[in-house]
Design an enzyme around this catalytic site. Structure first.
Site, short mmCIF file in Angstrom:
data_model
loop_
_atom_site.label_atom_id
_atom_site.label_comp_id
_atom_site.label_asym_id
_atom_site.label_seq_id
_atom_site.Cartn_x
_atom_site.Cartn_y
_atom_site.Cartn_z
N SER A 116 -4.55 6.69 -0.38
CA SER A 116 -3.29 6.70 0.36
C SER A 116 -2.29 7.71 -0.19
O SER A 116 -2.27 8.00 -1.39
CB SER A 116 -2.67 5.30 0.27
OG SER A 116 -1.33 5.33 0.69
N TYR A 140 1.03 -1.34 -4.24
CA TYR A 140 -0.06 -0.84 -3.39
C TYR A 140 -0.48 0.57 -3.83
O TYR A 140 -1.66 0.84 -4.06
CB TYR A 140 0.40 -0.84 -1.93
CG TYR A 140 -0.51 -0.08 -1.00
CD1 TYR A 140 -1.79 -0.55 -0.72
CD2 TYR A 140 -0.10 1.12 -0.41
CE1 TYR A 140 -2.63 0.16 0.12
CE2 TYR A 140 -0.94 1.83 0.43
CZ TYR A 140 -2.20 1.35 0.69
OH TYR A 140 -3.03 2.05 1.51
N LYS A 144 -4.18 2.05 -5.64
CA LYS A 144 -4.99 3.19 -5.20
C LYS A 144 -5.19 4.18 -6.35
O LYS A 144 -6.26 4.74 -6.53
CB LYS A 144 -4.32 3.90 -4.01
CG LYS A 144 -4.26 3.03 -2.74
CD LYS A 144 -5.64 2.83 -2.13
CE LYS A 144 -5.58 2.06 -0.83
NZ LYS A 144 -6.90 1.80 -0.25
#
Ligand code: UDP
Length: 327
Positions: A116, A140, A144
């Site tokens: 991402s 988040y 990643k």
């Protein structure tokens, strides 16, 4: 030999499955259906399993001859990640470790990982290049980053080859209207704006009005989900050709603000969309725009959907059509 699509019932995963099958490629979908939709799988071979359970992950490799893996499974809500970090580390990091371990045991050496643009955090330079410093400002984004680091070590130590696709904001739906984005609790801007236009919700919350952007709302690089699926196909071909591990940004290179998205949905639907100004969401950078030159040069990737209106039109077709029969 099949391609294992982990998270194949999810938004990006289901579009990748559709592309693979259109090419006549054998696939196996692995999903726990917690966030994915069973309707998205259609008649593709399906293995119901949970990434967090080592036995499930091991079993899928025992049950099928797997050539390579597309890893599209993750918890992906920035807001939620800032409230329930443990969920994100458990699924995204620990779950991926289970996957890599099972691949190693099964002797499967090629993986495409859907990462991402959230990995960069608040950018120092726009557009963002792959070697831009990484300082994720959401849990988040950090999950990643953890996985990307694991992939580097699994390559160094075990020779596991990966292509990391740092996808910016996935948007739109298959132009056929057959599959698209659908979450039990929708939090994404475009589906919410379409719902508000169609009268199934009262308003769209506008998270932040004083960002240092042209209209005070956040700017994102929305890229069509089919173009993201296409990047996954090209990444698989890259690995199948024996090329080295690589990292690519996947975005259109063009920023659209939250207010502009709402206006575009208003135009497409012909309806006025009420919105309500709310505080900025923790974990959201002001601007994210990708430079995807590397993917263009190395993979020959080029977004077919270059215009935000055309992208949202596909989402509109899906949401006002087949999505209703799924819900
Ligand atoms: N956003 C918003 N209102 C909403 C949902 C999202 O203003 O109800 C904003 C959000 O702050 C971000 C952009 O829209 O700047 C895209 O958010 P989305 O949740 O669609 O995708 P994300 O960037 O989290 O992957």
């Amino acid at each position: 030999m099949a391609i294992l699509v982990v998270g194949g019932a999810g938004y990006i995963g289901s579009h990748a499955v559709s592309e693979l099958r259109a090419k006549g490629q054998e696939v196996v979908v692995f999903d726990n259906l917690e966030q994915g939709n069973s309707q998205a799988i259609g008649d593709a071979p399906f293995f119901k399993g949970d990434l967090r359970k080592t036995a499930d992950v091991r079993k899928v490799f025992q049950a099928h001859a797997i050539d390579a893996v597309l890893h599209c499974a993750s918890r992906s809500l920035i807001g939620e990640s800032m409230q329930m970090p443990e969920r994100y580390y458990e699924t995204n990091v620990s779950g991926t470790l289970n996957l890599l371990t099972a691949m190693q045991t099964a002797g499967v050496k090629n993986l495409v990982f859907c990462s991402s643009g959230a990995i960069y955090g608040e950018p120092e330079r726009i557009p963002i290049e792959e070697d831009h410093p990484q300082s994720p400002i959401s849990v988040y984004g950090h999950t990643k980053q953890c996985v990307e680091k694991m992939l580097e070590w699994f390559d160094t130590i075990y020779g596991l080859k990966s292509v990391v696709l740092r996808c910016f904001n996935a948007a739109g739906a298959d132009p056929s209207g057959r599959i698209g984005e659908l979450h039990a609790q929708e939090t994404h801007l475009i589906p919410l704006a379409i719902d508000a236009a169609m009268g199934s919700r009262d308003y769209v919350p506008l998270f932040g009005t004083d960002y240092p952007t042209r209209d005070g709302s956040c700017v994102r690089d929305y890229v069509h989900v089919c173009d993201i699926a296409d990047a996954h196909m090209r990444a698989l071909d890259w690995l199948a050709a024996g090329k080295p591990s690589a990292v690519f940004n996947i975005g259109r290179g063009s920023g659209v603000s939250v207010r502009e998205i709402v206006e575009a949905v208003e135009k497409i639907s012909g309806k006025k969309i009420p919105f309500q100004a709310e505080p900025g969401r923790p974990g959201d950078p002001a601007i994210l725009i990708a430079r995807s030159q590397e993917a263009k040069q190395a993979l020959g990737w080029k977004p077919k959907f270059t215009d935000i209106t055309a992208i949202i039109e596909t989402a509109f077709k899906w949401q006002t059509g087949a999505a209703k029969t799924w819900a």
